[in-house]
Design a protein around this motif. Structure first.
Motif, PDB file in Angstrom:
ATOM      1  N   HIS A 143      -1.040  -5.413 -12.419  1.00  0.00           N
ATOM      2  CA  HIS A 143      -2.239  -4.796 -12.113  1.00  0.00           C
ATOM      3  C   HIS A 143      -2.294  -3.994 -10.657  1.00  0.00           C
ATOM      4  O   HIS A 143      -2.632  -4.415  -9.852  1.00  0.00           O
ATOM      5  CB  HIS A 143      -3.478  -5.816 -12.099  1.00  0.00           C
ATOM      6  CG  HIS A 143      -3.635  -6.600 -13.198  1.00  0.00           C
ATOM      7  ND1 HIS A 143      -2.886  -7.876 -13.310  1.00  0.00           N
ATOM      8  CD2 HIS A 143      -3.946  -6.498 -14.579  1.00  0.00           C
ATOM      9  CE1 HIS A 143      -3.037  -8.467 -14.544  1.00  0.00           C
ATOM     10  NE2 HIS A 143      -3.579  -7.420 -15.209  1.00  0.00           N
ATOM     11  N   VAL A 144      -1.735  -2.786 -10.874  1.00  0.00           N
ATOM     12  CA  VAL A 144      -1.712  -1.981  -9.774  1.00  0.00           C
ATOM     13  C   VAL A 144      -3.121  -0.981  -9.502  1.00  0.00           C
ATOM     14  O   VAL A 144      -3.344  -0.292 -10.571  1.00  0.00           O
ATOM     15  CB  VAL A 144      -0.258  -0.945  -9.663  1.00  0.00           C
ATOM     16  CG1 VAL A 144      -0.316  -0.393  -8.421  1.00  0.00           C
ATOM     17  CG2 VAL A 144       0.724  -1.889  -9.820  1.00  0.00           C
ATOM     18  N   GLU A 145      -3.858  -1.154  -8.557  1.00  0.00           N
ATOM     19  CA  GLU A 145      -4.804  -0.465  -8.261  1.00  0.00           C
ATOM     20  C   GLU A 145      -4.725   0.954  -7.799  1.00  0.00           C
ATOM     21  O   GLU A 145      -3.663   1.022  -7.111  1.00  0.00           O
ATOM     22  CB  GLU A 145      -5.853  -1.095  -7.287  1.00  0.00           C
ATOM     23  CG  GLU A 145      -6.206  -2.532  -7.973  1.00  0.00           C
ATOM     24  CD  GLU A 145      -7.538  -3.255  -7.338  1.00  0.00           C
ATOM     25  OE1 GLU A 145      -7.694  -2.597  -6.253  1.00  0.00           O
ATOM     26  OE2 GLU A 145      -7.764  -4.248  -7.879  1.00  0.00           O
ATOM     27  N   GLU A 146      -5.630   1.850  -7.938  1.00  0.00           N
ATOM     28  CA  GLU A 146      -5.427   3.143  -7.292  1.00  0.00           C
ATOM     29  C   GLU A 146      -5.902   3.227  -5.795  1.00  0.00           C
ATOM     30  O   GLU A 146      -6.851   2.167  -5.368  1.00  0.00           O
ATOM     31  CB  GLU A 146      -6.584   4.111  -8.017  1.00  0.00           C
ATOM     32  CG  GLU A 146      -6.189   4.349  -9.336  1.00  0.00           C
ATOM     33  CD  GLU A 146      -4.972   5.427  -9.360  1.00  0.00           C
ATOM     34  OE1 GLU A 146      -4.806   6.471  -8.790  1.00  0.00           O
ATOM     35  OE2 GLU A 146      -3.836   4.997 -10.115  1.00  0.00           O
ATOM     36  N   PHE A 147      -5.119   3.774  -4.859  1.00  0.00           N
ATOM     37  CA  PHE A 147      -5.562   3.734  -3.635  1.00  0.00           C
ATOM     38  C   PHE A 147      -6.855   4.501  -3.455  1.00  0.00           C
ATOM     39  O   PHE A 147      -7.295   5.611  -4.068  1.00  0.00           O
ATOM     40  CB  PHE A 147      -4.567   4.591  -2.725  1.00  0.00           C
ATOM     41  CG  PHE A 147      -4.836   4.915  -1.537  1.00  0.00           C
ATOM     42  CD1 PHE A 147      -5.112   3.851  -0.466  1.00  0.00           C
ATOM     43  CD2 PHE A 147      -5.254   6.064  -0.989  1.00  0.00           C
ATOM     44  CE1 PHE A 147      -5.299   4.143   0.899  1.00  0.00           C
ATOM     45  CE2 PHE A 147      -5.583   6.442   0.320  1.00  0.00           C
ATOM     46  CZ  PHE A 147      -5.667   5.490   1.325  1.00  0.00           C
ATOM     47  N   LEU A 161       0.974  -1.205  -0.006  1.00  0.00           N
ATOM     48  CA  LEU A 161      -0.058  -0.021  -0.051  1.00  0.00           C
ATOM     49  C   LEU A 161       0.743   1.248  -0.256  1.00  0.00           C
ATOM     50  O   LEU A 161       1.686   1.248   0.620  1.00  0.00           O
ATOM     51  CB  LEU A 161      -0.870   0.017   1.208  1.00  0.00           C
ATOM     52  CG  LEU A 161      -1.829   1.172   1.680  1.00  0.00           C
ATOM     53  CD1 LEU A 161      -3.034   1.111   0.669  1.00  0.00           C
ATOM     54  CD2 LEU A 161      -2.253   0.930   2.851  1.00  0.00           C
ATOM     55  N   SER A 162       0.770   2.015  -1.072  1.00  0.00           N
ATOM     56  CA  SER A 162       1.209   3.611  -0.898  1.00  0.00           C
ATOM     57  C   SER A 162       0.122   4.520  -1.311  1.00  0.00           C
ATOM     58  O   SER A 162      -0.493   4.424  -2.184  1.00  0.00           O
ATOM     59  CB  SER A 162       2.483   3.599  -2.066  1.00  0.00           C
ATOM     60  OG  SER A 162       2.765   4.786  -2.474  1.00  0.00           O
ATOM     61  N   VAL A 163       0.350   5.612  -0.550  1.00  0.00           N
ATOM     62  CA  VAL A 163      -0.772   6.586  -0.823  1.00  0.00           C
ATOM     63  C   VAL A 163      -0.182   7.849  -1.620  1.00  0.00           C
ATOM     64  O   VAL A 163      -0.829   8.562  -2.060  1.00  0.00           O
ATOM     65  CB  VAL A 163      -1.289   7.147   0.548  1.00  0.00           C
ATOM     66  CG1 VAL A 163      -2.061   6.369   1.452  1.00  0.00           C
ATOM     67  CG2 VAL A 163      -0.266   7.925   1.389  1.00  0.00           C
ATOM     68  N   CYS A 189       4.201   7.367  -6.338  1.00  0.00           N
ATOM     69  CA  CYS A 189       2.901   6.953  -6.720  1.00  0.00           C
ATOM     70  C   CYS A 189       1.966   6.470  -5.740  1.00  0.00           C
ATOM     71  O   CYS A 189       2.551   5.847  -4.909  1.00  0.00           O
ATOM     72  CB  CYS A 189       3.135   6.070  -8.132  1.00  0.00           C
ATOM     73  SG  CYS A 189       3.787   6.696  -9.331  1.00  0.00           S
ATOM     74  N   ASN A 190       0.683   6.688  -5.824  1.00  0.00           N
ATOM     75  CA  ASN A 190      -0.158   6.054  -4.893  1.00  0.00           C
ATOM     76  C   ASN A 190      -0.519   4.682  -5.781  1.00  0.00           C
ATOM     77  O   ASN A 190      -0.729   4.491  -6.953  1.00  0.00           O
ATOM     78  CB  ASN A 190      -1.472   6.983  -4.558  1.00  0.00           C
ATOM     79  CG  ASN A 190      -2.739   6.695  -5.476  1.00  0.00           C
ATOM     80  OD1 ASN A 190      -3.276   5.398  -5.746  1.00  0.00           O
ATOM     81  ND2 ASN A 190      -3.137   7.684  -6.096  1.00  0.00           N
ATOM     82  N   GLY A 191      -0.976   3.836  -5.130  1.00  0.00           N
ATOM     83  CA  GLY A 191      -1.334   2.447  -5.496  1.00  0.00           C
ATOM     84  C   GLY A 191      -1.365   1.163  -4.532  1.00  0.00           C
ATOM     85  O   GLY A 191      -0.692   1.673  -3.427  1.00  0.00           O
ATOM     86  N   VAL A 192      -2.180   0.201  -4.941  1.00  0.00           N
ATOM     87  CA  VAL A 192      -2.247  -0.970  -4.101  1.00  0.00           C
ATOM     88  C   VAL A 192      -1.632  -2.216  -4.814  1.00  0.00           C
ATOM     89  O   VAL A 192      -2.376  -2.453  -6.171  1.00  0.00           O
ATOM     90  CB  VAL A 192      -3.486  -1.003  -3.787  1.00  0.00           C
ATOM     91  CG1 VAL A 192      -3.858  -2.240  -2.995  1.00  0.00           C
ATOM     92  CG2 VAL A 192      -4.204   0.233  -2.931  1.00  0.00           C
ATOM     93  N   ILE A 193      -0.878  -3.156  -4.424  1.00  0.00           N
ATOM     94  CA  ILE A 193      -0.571  -4.319  -5.261  1.00  0.00           C
ATOM     95  C   ILE A 193      -1.038  -5.512  -4.401  1.00  0.00           C
ATOM     96  O   ILE A 193      -0.773  -5.430  -3.005  1.00  0.00           O
ATOM     97  CB  ILE A 193       1.127  -4.059  -5.258  1.00  0.00           C
ATOM     98  CG1 ILE A 193       1.571  -3.210  -6.071  1.00  0.00           C
ATOM     99  CG2 ILE A 193       1.450  -5.661  -5.546  1.00  0.00           C
ATOM    100  CD1 ILE A 193       3.088  -3.233  -6.423  1.00  0.00           C
TER     101      ILE A 193
END
Ligand code: NI
Length: 558
Positions: free
Chosen positions: A309-313, A283-285, A298-302
């Protein structure tokens, strides 16, 4: 199967009080792990009924290490509640303080808190100074302080420590442990840099204090901006700051990054075996404006190491539970409920609802997540952040590793070193942007507002990347006073207890599967936990964002 329990309490070389209990099979392989935050604190309670403008100075006291992170988190969430837009210069100055702290934290963590899990001090004393100098050239073309005479002086200094029987910071190590893999010369390089990093720590603190007035606990952030106007307009102060960062960059480029590569090469087998890997959820905001839309992180969720496929936070997916933490009630309304240890002094963990930690259980979309430098590097790299790409590619090239290899105990150190190099570049850009603003007579550092005319009731939140990962602050203001306050710190994510969901957090997941060679000297456990840079003072908190019953707060023992 015969299992044996190993208890380490307290885990040292961290901030705060952490306990680890691991169950190992007859081969010494960890089958299950429980980590427990052993510290209770209640800054959120102290904040109740205070003027929201004072939240920053008090929230900063949550932790003696992450002082500025909480200071800024509190100020930012109050500004969010009042919809205050702060001037660009104020944002830059806040970033300059924060960035100096990022590299301070990372260097101190690597050398002074973690390196002794890899470096055998007693072996370093057997090193040959000339060979050491030659060895250092394998990791950088111009290694930091690499003369024979320097290494001889280090050997003499450390040798005198040992002869005097006063090992100081090097006492109580598991020296001679078979998990130590470095040669005497490699150990001497790291010990030399350990000592140099003490000076680094002093100097970088001065950089923080230039705009923060002091450190720890900088003073210059206020709701609406910063008070460091005179510092910003004084060319000497800017020069001093830049000079310190340039010196820091030399150390990071020629000592820290090469040392992280040295470790990655020496511990290659361990890395390739995935030792210390958690569940692969990151998790990164994101944050920190670079240029235009580009952000430093970058913000994102792995999920599960899926870097494609990295999702947006999405902040609405963040929840927090208390089932197995020392609280009663529900996540929204709870009070402290300490259930003590078993009679034999072990944590109560046998039943699915046994409570064993002061740390609450944050989840993202119902899952446990790892946050921190590794998460930032993986998310930013996977989202094709061009700024960080060259730093990651160079590290992976020089160590002959792949991206997933960073998701290990040793890899976390690589990610932290990569991030430090990358941040130095960013700081220079920030300073030039500040100078540019001043040149064009933009000297605003504070937005004027009339507190009396602001909304009496408001809610605010802040999501920030800080050295150890994602930090969130939440404030609920009623009748112009703080009604409720809540913090989720990076270590809360990583050190989360299991919940009714039974999911292991990053610490626990990373411990399961590791092999402990000598159960009386569980160096391997320390190594895994240290790689996350735990900050337990930050991790433990008491009130949910929606909680109300602060006045009923009490401790009871079942
Ligand atoms: Ni902290």
């Amino acid at each position: 199967m015969n299992t044996k329990k190993i208890v380490i309490d307290p885990i040292t070389r961290i901030e705060g009080h952490l306990r680890a209990e691991v169950e190992v099979d007859e081969n010494g392989v960890v089958q299950e792990a429980f980590v427990s935050g052993q510290l209770f604190r209640g800054i959120e309670i102290i904040l109740k009924n205070r003027d929201p403008r004072d939240a920053g100075l008090m929230a900063g006291r949550i932790c003696g290490v992450c002082t500025n992170s909480h200071f800024r988190g509190a100020i930012t969430c109050v500004e969010d509640a009042y919809s205050l837009e702060i001037p660009k210069n104020a944002e830059i100055i806040r970033d300059l303080i924060a960035m100096a702290l990022f590299i301070q934290d990372h260097v101190v963590h690597f050398y002074h808190l973690h390196s002794l899990d890899f470096v055998d001090v007693t072996s370093a004393l057997l090193a040959d100074a000339k060979l050491t100098s030659k060895e250092a050239h394998k990791y950088h073309k111009n290694p930091y302080r690499n003369s024979h005479s320097h290494y001889e002086a280090v050997l003499e200094k450390v040798g005198n420590f040992v002869k005097a029987g006063k090992l100081g910071p090097f006492s109580n190590g598991y020296w001679g442990h078979s998990d130590y893999k470095l040669t005497p010369e490699q150990n001497l390089i790291l010990i030399s840099h350990y000592l140099e990093a003490l000076k680094f720590q002093t100097n970088i603190s001065k950089a923080v204090a230039i705009f923060g007035a002091k450190t720890p606990h900088p003073q210059t952030l206020v709701v609406g901006g910063v008070t460091s106007v005179a510092d910003m307009l004084n060319p000497q102060r800017l020069n001093d700051y830049l000079f310190i960062i340039k010196e820091a960059k030399v150390f990071i480029d020629r000592a820290y990054l090469p040392d992280a590569k040295l470790l990655a090469l020496a511990y290659r087998d361990e890395i390739k075996a995935g030792v210390g890997r958690a569940n692969g959820n990151f998790l990164s905001v994101g944050g920190y404006e670079f240029e235009g839309e580009q952000r430093l992180f970058c913000n994102g969720v792995i999920y599960g190491h899926d870097f494609v496929h990295v999702e947006e936070f999405d902040e609405s997916k963040v929840t927090e539970e208390i089932d197995r933490a020392w609280f009663s009630g529900d996540a929204k309304e709870n009070e402290v409920c300490y259930t003590d240890l078993n009679d034999d002094g072990s944590l109560k963990t046998a039943k699915n609802d046994d409570k064993y930690s002061w740390i609450k259980a944050p989840r993202y979309d119902g899952k446990t997540m790892e946050t921190g430098p590794l998460a930032r590097v993986l998310v930013s790299y996977s989202k094709d952040n061009k700024l960080i790409k060259s730093f990651v590619d160079e590290f992976l090239h020089d160590t002959d590793l792949e991206l997933i290899d960073l998701s290990t105990t040793v890899g976390r150190n690589g990610a932290r070193a990569i991030e430090s190099g990358y941040i130095c570049e960013y700081i220079f850009k920030l300073v030039s942007r500040l100078i540019q603003n001043i040149k064009y007579y933009d000297t605003d550092t504070w937005v004027k507002y009339d507190f009396e005319k602001l909304q009496k009731d408001a809610k605010g939140r802040a999501f920030l990347e800080v050295p150890r990962g994602v930090l969130s602050h939440f404030v609920n203001i009623k009748d112009a006073k703080i009604d409720n306050y809540s913090v989720i710190a990076p270590t809360t994510w990583n050190a989360t207890p299991k919940n009714f969901d039974g999911l292991r957090g990053a610490y626990e997941e990373a411990l399961v599967g590791i092999k402990i060679q000598d159960t009386s000297k569980p160096l391997e456990v320390l190594k895994v936990l240290h790689s996350f840079d735990p900050c337990l003072a930050c991790a433990v908190h008491v009130i949910d964002a929606e909680g109300k019953e602060l006045s009923r707060y009490k401790i009871k023992t079942l």
